[in-house]
Design a protein around this motif. Structure first.
Motif, PDB file in Angstrom:
ATOM      1  N   ASP A  95     -53.014  47.414   0.693  1.00 52.31           N
ATOM      2  CA  ASP A  95     -52.026  46.966   0.186  1.00 52.31           C
ATOM      3  C   ASP A  95     -51.681  45.391   0.599  1.00 52.31           C
ATOM      4  OD1 ASP A  95     -49.877  48.047  -2.144  1.00 52.31           O
ATOM      5  OD2 ASP A  95     -48.972  46.656  -0.685  1.00 52.31           O
ATOM      6  N   PRO A  96     -51.012  44.656  -0.238  1.00 51.63           N
ATOM      7  CA  PRO A  96     -50.764  43.293   0.183  1.00 51.63           C
ATOM      8  C   PRO A  96     -49.635  43.339   1.121  1.00 51.63           C
ATOM      9  CG  PRO A  96     -51.144  43.226  -2.042  1.00 51.63           C
ATOM     10  CD  PRO A  96     -51.316  44.642  -1.698  1.00 51.63           C
ATOM     11  N   LEU A  97     -48.866  44.578   0.910  1.00 50.66           N
ATOM     12  CA  LEU A  97     -47.471  44.629   1.916  1.00 50.66           C
ATOM     13  C   LEU A  97     -47.894  45.738   2.933  1.00 50.66           C
ATOM     14  CD1 LEU A  97     -45.027  45.067  -1.019  1.00 50.66           C
ATOM     15  CD2 LEU A  97     -45.463  43.197   0.410  1.00 50.66           C
ATOM     16  N   ALA A  98     -49.297  45.903   3.473  1.00 51.52           N
ATOM     17  CA  ALA A  98     -49.537  46.742   4.342  1.00 51.52           C
ATOM     18  C   ALA A  98     -48.522  46.867   5.702  1.00 51.52           C
ATOM     19  CB  ALA A  98     -50.899  46.543   4.701  1.00 51.52           C
ATOM     20  N   ASP A  99     -48.487  45.643   6.277  1.00 51.40           N
ATOM     21  CA  ASP A  99     -47.503  45.677   7.418  1.00 51.40           C
ATOM     22  C   ASP A  99     -46.122  46.209   7.289  1.00 51.40           C
ATOM     23  OD1 ASP A  99     -49.774  44.849   8.855  1.00 51.40           O
ATOM     24  OD2 ASP A  99     -49.186  42.734   8.795  1.00 51.40           O
ATOM     25  N   THR A 100     -45.445  45.645   6.189  1.00 52.08           N
ATOM     26  CA  THR A 100     -44.102  46.441   5.905  1.00 52.08           C
ATOM     27  C   THR A 100     -44.111  47.742   5.535  1.00 52.08           C
ATOM     28  OG1 THR A 100     -43.586  44.109   5.089  1.00 52.08           O
ATOM     29  CG2 THR A 100     -42.325  45.986   4.302  1.00 52.08           C
ATOM     30  N   LEU A 101     -45.164  48.155   4.712  1.00 49.65           N
ATOM     31  CA  LEU A 101     -45.106  49.747   4.254  1.00 49.65           C
ATOM     32  C   LEU A 101     -45.502  50.545   5.573  1.00 49.65           C
ATOM     33  CD1 LEU A 101     -47.371  49.319   0.957  1.00 49.65           C
ATOM     34  CD2 LEU A 101     -44.853  49.382   1.258  1.00 49.65           C
ATOM     35  N   ARG A 102     -46.269  49.970   6.324  1.00 47.91           N
ATOM     36  CA  ARG A 102     -46.768  50.800   7.774  1.00 47.91           C
ATOM     37  C   ARG A 102     -45.505  51.051   8.425  1.00 47.91           C
ATOM     38  NH1 ARG A 102     -50.384  47.386   9.391  1.00 47.91           N
ATOM     39  NH2 ARG A 102     -51.795  48.143   8.206  1.00 47.91           N
ATOM     40  N   ALA A 103     -44.615  49.998   8.570  1.00 48.10           N
ATOM     41  CA  ALA A 103     -43.443  49.946   9.230  1.00 48.10           C
ATOM     42  C   ALA A 103     -42.432  50.949   8.701  1.00 48.10           C
ATOM     43  CB  ALA A 103     -42.733  48.590   9.548  1.00 48.10           C
ATOM     44  N   HIS A 104     -41.821  50.877   7.630  1.00 47.29           N
ATOM     45  CA  HIS A 104     -41.212  51.859   6.702  1.00 47.29           C
ATOM     46  C   HIS A 104     -41.668  53.124   6.939  1.00 47.29           C
ATOM     47  CE1 HIS A 104     -38.064  49.434   4.735  1.00 47.29           C
ATOM     48  NE2 HIS A 104     -38.977  48.566   5.199  1.00 47.29           N
ATOM     49  N   LEU A 105     -43.061  53.605   6.713  1.00 42.85           N
ATOM     50  CA  LEU A 105     -43.595  54.940   6.814  1.00 42.85           C
ATOM     51  C   LEU A 105     -43.239  55.484   8.314  1.00 42.85           C
ATOM     52  CD1 LEU A 105     -45.070  57.269   5.434  1.00 42.85           C
ATOM     53  CD2 LEU A 105     -47.340  55.864   6.066  1.00 42.85           C
ATOM     54  N   ALA A 106     -43.602  54.482   9.362  1.00 44.75           N
ATOM     55  CA  ALA A 106     -43.553  54.917  10.712  1.00 44.75           C
ATOM     56  C   ALA A 106     -41.980  55.398  10.976  1.00 44.75           C
ATOM     57  CB  ALA A 106     -43.772  53.846  11.692  1.00 44.75           C
ATOM     58  N   ALA A 107     -41.002  54.541  10.582  1.00 46.38           N
ATOM     59  CA  ALA A 107     -39.798  54.943  10.533  1.00 46.38           C
ATOM     60  C   ALA A 107     -39.356  56.210   9.615  1.00 46.38           C
ATOM     61  CB  ALA A 107     -38.719  53.679  10.365  1.00 46.38           C
ATOM     62  N   GLY A 108     -39.947  56.388   8.624  1.00 43.85           N
ATOM     63  CA  GLY A 108     -39.552  57.190   7.611  1.00 43.85           C
ATOM     64  C   GLY A 108     -38.353  57.195   6.997  1.00 43.85           C
ATOM     65  N   ARG A 109     -37.898  55.819   6.871  1.00 42.07           N
ATOM     66  CA  ARG A 109     -36.954  55.581   5.998  1.00 42.07           C
ATOM     67  C   ARG A 109     -37.090  54.441   5.007  1.00 42.07           C
ATOM     68  NH1 ARG A 109     -32.729  54.527  11.340  1.00 42.07           N
ATOM     69  NH2 ARG A 109     -32.749  56.440  12.180  1.00 42.07           N
ATOM     70  N   SER A 110     -36.271  54.717   3.775  1.00 40.34           N
ATOM     71  CA  SER A 110     -36.124  53.604   2.622  1.00 40.34           C
ATOM     72  C   SER A 110     -35.478  52.406   3.123  1.00 40.34           C
ATOM     73  CB  SER A 110     -35.742  54.335   1.484  1.00 40.34           C
ATOM     74  OG  SER A 110     -36.527  55.604   1.218  1.00 40.34           O
ATOM     75  N   GLY A 111     -35.782  51.565   2.523  1.00 42.47           N
ATOM     76  CA  GLY A 111     -34.835  50.117   2.494  1.00 42.47           C
ATOM     77  C   GLY A 111     -35.297  48.882   1.959  1.00 42.47           C
ATOM     78  N   LEU A 112     -34.662  47.914   2.129  1.00 47.36           N
ATOM     79  CA  LEU A 112     -35.172  46.842   1.534  1.00 47.36           C
ATOM     80  C   LEU A 112     -36.079  45.775   2.410  1.00 47.36           C
ATOM     81  CD1 LEU A 112     -31.155  45.318   0.723  1.00 47.36           C
ATOM     82  CD2 LEU A 112     -32.928  46.144  -1.040  1.00 47.36           C
ATOM     83  N   ALA A 113     -36.728  45.029   1.576  1.00 51.45           N
ATOM     84  CA  ALA A 113     -37.895  44.271   2.095  1.00 51.45           C
ATOM     85  C   ALA A 113     -38.096  42.793   1.340  1.00 51.45           C
ATOM     86  CB  ALA A 113     -39.143  45.025   2.106  1.00 51.45           C
ATOM     87  N   VAL A 114     -38.340  42.159   1.725  1.00 52.75           N
ATOM     88  CA  VAL A 114     -38.632  40.734   1.019  1.00 52.75           C
ATOM     89  C   VAL A 114     -40.164  40.458   1.337  1.00 52.75           C
ATOM     90  CG1 VAL A 114     -38.094  38.215   0.776  1.00 52.75           C
ATOM     91  CG2 VAL A 114     -36.525  39.959   1.441  1.00 52.75           C
ATOM     92  N   ALA A 115     -40.774  39.943   0.132  1.00 53.57           N
ATOM     93  CA  ALA A 115     -42.139  39.796   0.147  1.00 53.57           C
ATOM     94  C   ALA A 115     -42.506  38.527  -0.978  1.00 53.57           C
ATOM     95  CB  ALA A 115     -42.852  40.615  -0.114  1.00 53.57           C
ATOM     96  N   ASP A 116     -43.035  37.227  -0.481  1.00 56.81           N
ATOM     97  CA  ASP A 116     -43.025  36.034  -1.452  1.00 56.81           C
ATOM     98  C   ASP A 116     -42.046  35.823  -2.139  1.00 56.81           C
ATOM     99  OD1 ASP A 116     -45.895  36.353  -0.858  1.00 56.81           O
ATOM    100  OD2 ASP A 116     -46.649  37.633  -2.159  1.00 56.81           O
ATOM    101  N   GLY A 117     -40.765  35.922  -1.261  1.00 54.86           N
ATOM    102  CA  GLY A 117     -39.457  35.379  -1.758  1.00 54.86           C
ATOM    103  C   GLY A 117     -38.845  36.470  -2.926  1.00 54.86           C
ATOM    104  N   ARG A 118     -39.400  37.521  -3.006  1.00 52.57           N
ATOM    105  CA  ARG A 118     -38.910  38.698  -3.988  1.00 52.57           C
ATOM    106  C   ARG A 118     -38.139  39.648  -3.274  1.00 52.57           C
ATOM    107  NH1 ARG A 118     -40.017  37.131  -9.008  1.00 52.57           N
ATOM    108  NH2 ARG A 118     -39.111  38.960  -9.728  1.00 52.57           N
ATOM    109  N   GLU A 119     -37.241  40.229  -3.465  1.00 59.29           N
ATOM    110  CA  GLU A 119     -36.508  41.330  -2.693  1.00 59.29           C
ATOM    111  C   GLU A 119     -37.111  42.645  -3.458  1.00 59.29           C
ATOM    112  OE1 GLU A 119     -32.343  41.924  -3.111  1.00 59.29           O
ATOM    113  OE2 GLU A 119     -32.029  41.707  -1.064  1.00 59.29           O
ATOM    114  N   LEU A 120     -37.389  43.479  -2.658  1.00 58.29           N
ATOM    115  CA  LEU A 120     -37.983  44.854  -2.866  1.00 58.29           C
ATOM    116  C   LEU A 120     -37.167  46.006  -2.252  1.00 58.29           C
ATOM    117  CD1 LEU A 120     -41.655  43.811  -2.357  1.00 58.29           C
ATOM    118  CD2 LEU A 120     -40.559  43.659  -4.199  1.00 58.29           C
TER     119      LEU A 120
END
Length: 233
Positions: free
Chosen positions: A41-66
């Motif tokens: 996935d293009p967001l692999a690093d961000t997704l990996r970090a959230h999965l490791a923490a086991g927590r939902s949350g905000l992220a920003v990619a290419d200027g878009r808030e997710l």
């Protein structure tokens, strides 16, 4: 949420597989990323970090808030042996939201008085894991604490076959060496056997049952965090 996306999310939940729902906050667009798909996935690093923490949350990619909604199966801790360490381990594990089940065929040990509020299965592990206890899977941790090969070995074998995220066994290095020989004779490879944490627990210099229980839980938490990161390299 589209019905199709909800169905996919529910399917992953039912199969006890992790997944992340990615929502574009501005547009409302959603897509589901299964755990096995994170690496590509293009967001692999961000997704990996959230999965490791086991927590939902905000992220920003290419200027878009997710918003990343993380769905991780609840970890189950199956304890083999209704021993003193288990008595300390069960309430500590509950504080970490681990669903604990204690299995021990010795009915004198596996009593509600010794384990108030803890699910107990007074059967041999082979029978318990084939019936009353839900099947083991990758989001299960198994701690074998009886020091009795007749009880511990079948549980360890089942845990290795199921690919449990954590497998630990009580005993000295000499005891574990004999265990390794038995498991090898049963057909397990050196790599499979090496997954067993033995002597069990982080090396905290633990002496009392409560301290040993703490070392086991610390090792389980450390393994869970590392494993979730490795699962999506």
């Amino acid at each position: 949420m589209l019905a199709e996306t909800l169905a996919l999310l529910n399917a992953e939940r039912a199969a006890r597989r992790a997944a992340i729902l990615v929502t574009d906050i501005a547009e409302g667009h959603q897509r589901l990323v299964r755990e096995a798909e994170i690496a590509a996935d293009p967001l692999a690093d961000t997704l990996r970090a959230h999965l490791a923490a086991g927590r939902s949350g905000l992220a920003v990619a290419d200027g878009r808030e997710l918003f990343l909604t993380v769905q991780v199966p609840p970890v189950r801790l199956v304890v083999i042996g209704a021993v003193h360490i288990s008595q300390a381990l069960a309430p500590m594990a509950a504080c970490l939201d681990l669903a604990v089940t204690v299995i021990d065929p010795r009915q004198a040990f596996a009593t509600p008085e010794r384990f108030p509020g803890v699910p107990l299965v007074a059967e041999w592990p082979e029978a318990a894991l084939a019936g009353p206890v839900p099947p083991l899977d990758r989001y299960c941790a198994v701690a074998a604490l009886t020091h009795d090969p007749k009880i511990d070995d079948p549980a360890l074998s089942a845990a290795l076959r199921a690919g449990c995220v954590y497998v630990g066994a009580l005993g000295s290095r000499k005891t574990h060496a004999a265990r390794v020989e038995r498991l090898a004779a049963a057909g397990f490879t050196p790599d499979e056997i090496a997954r067993i944490q033995a002597p069990i627990g982080l090396d905290l210099g633990a002496v009392s049952p409560a301290e040993i229980a703490l070392s086991i839980l610390a090792q389980i938490v450390a393994t869970l965090r590392r494993d979730r990161i490795k699962a999506a390299p």
